[in-house]
Design a protein around this motif. Structure first.
Motif, short mmCIF file in Angstrom:
data_model
loop_
_atom_site.label_atom_id
_atom_site.label_comp_id
_atom_site.label_asym_id
_atom_site.label_seq_id
_atom_site.Cartn_x
_atom_site.Cartn_y
_atom_site.Cartn_z
N LYS C 36 0.84 -1.20 0.00
CA LYS C 36 0.00 0.00 0.00
C LYS C 36 0.87 1.26 0.00
O LYS C 36 2.07 1.20 0.30
CB LYS C 36 -0.89 0.01 1.26
CG LYS C 36 -1.84 -1.17 1.36
CD LYS C 36 -3.09 -0.87 0.58
CE LYS C 36 -4.04 -2.02 0.41
NZ LYS C 36 -4.33 -2.85 1.53
N ARG C 37 0.22 2.38 -0.34
CA ARG C 37 0.93 3.67 -0.26
C ARG C 37 1.06 4.07 1.20
O ARG C 37 0.10 3.97 1.96
CB ARG C 37 0.17 4.76 -1.02
CG ARG C 37 0.09 4.52 -2.52
CD ARG C 37 -0.18 5.83 -3.27
NE ARG C 37 1.00 6.68 -3.27
CZ ARG C 37 2.02 6.53 -4.12
NH1 ARG C 37 1.99 5.59 -5.04
NH2 ARG C 37 3.05 7.33 -4.05
N VAL C 51 5.22 3.31 -2.20
CA VAL C 51 4.56 2.03 -2.01
C VAL C 51 5.49 1.14 -1.19
O VAL C 51 6.66 0.96 -1.55
CB VAL C 51 4.22 1.37 -3.36
CG1 VAL C 51 3.61 0.00 -3.15
CG2 VAL C 51 3.29 2.27 -4.16
#
Lengths: 84, 95, 97
Positions: C36-37, C51
């Motif tokens: 995920k970011r 990321v």
């Protein structure tokens, strides 16, 4: 000896509630405590970060956050933080 | 974890950069680029053909701005970097 | 209480269930946030947004598509970046988990 409570047991009882975290530096966090580990790395939700900079105070909103336990100085259970 | 790049742990990124030119950001506003020859779990590094860039911020110098930044550069043939000073290592782009 | 257990009384520690229902531990958070970011803030105040490829027990971090932010300004971009864990102040999710 009988009712010895460990410091981390107190923090464990704060899971699910708001907590105020004061770092060794001029930096503070408030958030809802979701969990922590033996190093007192903490997972917080609905976080506000408070910084004291030469330019004044700065607030930053954060989503779920893992806070490194290394730089934590104090924990204040149940508190909404410096704004209260 | 990341099938596209085959990285399971952060150190894989460093392992894949051996013999490549890497960018290293160090504490004390220092930056290095050099060929990575060796590393260990502390992030102690051996770099060759190194260029060091030192940012020297002069806060006094500017009237009410953010201060002037002087950049000093120098070259070193072969270098050992103590791991505790390392902030970031960026390998060459593999895209 | 009904003592149906055999002679050796279970030590008190065994009666405490393992950290029970809540799934908010740092390990759980990290499992959820890989890929995920994220925003990684260092103790120096510098932010890295990218990321999250992976991390280890020292909080050493591998980031992809990394942007370095200083005082809200992008100061560098890296395809990949290894961040040494001792510099990390926090890792914050920058998208829904």
């Amino acid at each position: 000896m009988a009712s010895q409570i460990l410091p981390l047991e107190l923090i464990d009882r704060c899971i699910g509630s708001r907590i105020w975290v004061i770092m060794k530096s001029d930096r503070e966090f408030t958030g809802t405590l979701l969990g922590f580990d033996d190093f007192v790395n903490m997972v917080l939700e609905d976080v506000t970060e408070y910084e004291t900079t030469p330019q004044g105070k700065k607030k930053t909103k954060l989503a779920q956050t893992l806070l490194n336990g290394n730089n934590i100085c104090m924990l204040i259970p149940g508190s909404a933080g410096p704004d209260t | 974890m990341d099938p596209s790049s085959g990285i399971q742990e952060p150190f894989d990124l460093i392992r894949l950069s051996l013999s490549e030119r890497v960018f290293v950001k160090l504490r004390g506003d220092r930056e290095l680029t050099g060929i990575l020859h060796a590393y260990d779990g502390h992030m102690n590094l051996i770099l060759s053909d190194v260029e060091e860039t030192i940012m020297i911020v002069d806060v006094e110098g500017a009237p009410d701005g953010r201060g002037t930044v002087n950049v000093a550069k120098r070259k070193m043939e072969m270098l050992f970097v103590r791991g505790d000073g390392v902030i970031l290592v960026s390998p060459p782009s593999r895209t | 209480m009904d003592e149906t257990t055999p002679p050796p009384p279970p030590p008190e520690s065994e009666q405490l269930p393992p950290p029970p229902t809540h799934t908010g531990s740092p390990t759980d958070f990290l499992k959820g946030v890989v890929g995920k970011r994220v925003i990684v803030r260092l103790t120096s105040g510098v932010d890295y947004r990218g990321v999250l490829s992976c991390l280890d027990g020292y909080m050493n971090i591998a980031l992809e598509q990394t942007e370095e932010h200083v005082n809200g300004v992008v100061t560098n971009r890296y395809g990949d970046a290894f961040i040494r864990g001792n510099n990390v102040l926090y890792i914050s999710a920058a998208e829904a988990l």
